[in-house]
Design a protein around this motif. Structure first.
Motif, PDB file in Angstrom:
ATOM      1  N   LEU B  25     -24.242  14.164 -52.070  1.00 28.49           N
ATOM      2  CA  LEU B  25     -23.341  13.115 -52.094  1.00 28.49           C
ATOM      3  C   LEU B  25     -21.718  13.737 -53.004  1.00 28.49           C
ATOM      4  O   LEU B  25     -20.701  13.704 -52.552  1.00 28.49           O
ATOM      5  CB  LEU B  25     -22.853  11.421 -51.714  1.00 28.49           C
ATOM      6  CG  LEU B  25     -23.784  11.161 -50.675  1.00 28.49           C
ATOM      7  CD1 LEU B  25     -24.158  10.056 -50.407  1.00 28.49           C
ATOM      8  CD2 LEU B  25     -23.182  11.783 -49.434  1.00 28.49           C
ATOM      9  N   LEU B  28     -20.230  16.877 -52.170  1.00 32.62           N
ATOM     10  CA  LEU B  28     -19.826  17.063 -50.734  1.00 32.62           C
ATOM     11  C   LEU B  28     -18.279  16.248 -51.532  1.00 32.62           C
ATOM     12  O   LEU B  28     -17.282  16.233 -50.376  1.00 32.62           O
ATOM     13  CB  LEU B  28     -20.221  16.111 -49.413  1.00 32.62           C
ATOM     14  CG  LEU B  28     -21.181  16.806 -49.025  1.00 32.62           C
ATOM     15  CD1 LEU B  28     -22.375  16.261 -48.079  1.00 32.62           C
ATOM     16  CD2 LEU B  28     -20.878  18.563 -48.239  1.00 32.62           C
ATOM     17  N   PHE B  30     -17.347  13.035 -52.320  1.00 33.19           N
ATOM     18  CA  PHE B  30     -17.733  11.789 -52.578  1.00 33.19           C
ATOM     19  C   PHE B  30     -17.554  11.481 -53.935  1.00 33.19           C
ATOM     20  O   PHE B  30     -19.321  10.536 -54.868  1.00 33.19           O
ATOM     21  CB  PHE B  30     -18.489  11.100 -51.700  1.00 33.19           C
ATOM     22  CG  PHE B  30     -18.824  12.143 -50.289  1.00 33.19           C
ATOM     23  CD1 PHE B  30     -17.749  11.357 -49.396  1.00 33.19           C
ATOM     24  CD2 PHE B  30     -19.342  12.745 -49.257  1.00 33.19           C
ATOM     25  CE1 PHE B  30     -17.227  11.329 -48.053  1.00 33.19           C
ATOM     26  CE2 PHE B  30     -18.965  13.178 -47.766  1.00 33.19           C
ATOM     27  CZ  PHE B  30     -18.772  12.052 -47.685  1.00 33.19           C
ATOM     28  N   ASP B  31     -16.885  11.332 -54.486  1.00 33.41           N
ATOM     29  CA  ASP B  31     -17.141  10.578 -56.046  1.00 33.41           C
ATOM     30  C   ASP B  31     -17.016   9.102 -56.627  1.00 33.41           C
ATOM     31  O   ASP B  31     -17.148   9.065 -57.450  1.00 33.41           O
ATOM     32  CB  ASP B  31     -15.327  11.552 -56.704  1.00 33.41           C
ATOM     33  CG  ASP B  31     -15.473  12.847 -57.152  1.00 33.41           C
ATOM     34  OD1 ASP B  31     -16.465  13.308 -56.442  1.00 33.41           O
ATOM     35  OD2 ASP B  31     -14.680  13.387 -56.522  1.00 33.41           O
ATOM     36  N   SER B  32     -16.525   8.860 -55.468  1.00 33.81           N
ATOM     37  CA  SER B  32     -17.024   7.518 -55.455  1.00 33.81           C
ATOM     38  C   SER B  32     -18.101   6.611 -55.763  1.00 33.81           C
ATOM     39  O   SER B  32     -18.482   5.468 -55.738  1.00 33.81           O
ATOM     40  CB  SER B  32     -16.157   6.781 -54.572  1.00 33.81           C
ATOM     41  OG  SER B  32     -16.463   5.989 -53.428  1.00 33.81           O
ATOM     42  N   VAL B  33     -19.215   7.154 -55.175  1.00 32.16           N
ATOM     43  CA  VAL B  33     -20.501   6.730 -54.894  1.00 32.16           C
ATOM     44  C   VAL B  33     -21.180   7.183 -56.542  1.00 32.16           C
ATOM     45  O   VAL B  33     -21.026   8.169 -57.338  1.00 32.16           O
ATOM     46  CB  VAL B  33     -21.460   7.942 -54.423  1.00 32.16           C
ATOM     47  CG1 VAL B  33     -23.267   7.891 -54.332  1.00 32.16           C
ATOM     48  CG2 VAL B  33     -21.374   8.310 -52.732  1.00 32.16           C
TER      49      VAL B  33
END
Lengths: 80, 80
Positions: B25, B28, B30-33
């Protein structure tokens, strides 16, 4: 914010894992079992605090990576 | 009667699948994970129609086969 994604196989898609579990349960004497399907749960811990943005982001994660939308259904649940 | 069993790893138990998803993630964008944990869902279709008996039976299935109670937690939800 936490999000939970439930991923399950679409109806009609063969589920060998479910079949194996069903077989083992029968072997253990659980005769009331008719059918078993196995799915996945993915729990995400997110920095995002805005509910709507988080929901959109998780939706994109499902489309791009988490679920194989040809054979799987998914549903998203936001916690917090 | 249908029953759903949610199986998740206990806190502190390493989750390499979750780590792999988290890594992908991030790759891809999605840095908020912050963190990802993966669990299982098992959907059972049962002949049993009595709620209490079904619940007891699924509890025994979890103890005997479905969950590894050393490293996993489970919760049961009856549908119908």
């Amino acid at each position: 914010m936490k999000a939970r994604v439930y991923i399950s196989l679409k109806n009609g898609v063969l589920d060998p894992q479910g079949k194996a579990i069903s077989h083992s349960l029968h072997g253990l004497g659980f005769d009331s079992v008719i059918d078993v399907r196995q799915g996945k749960t993915i729990e995400l811990d997110l920095k995002e605090t805005d509910r709507e943005k988080a929901s959109e982001e998780v939706e994109r994660m499902c489309q791009q990576l988490l679920a194989n939308t040809v054979i799987e259904n998914y549903s998203i649940e936001l916690v917090d």
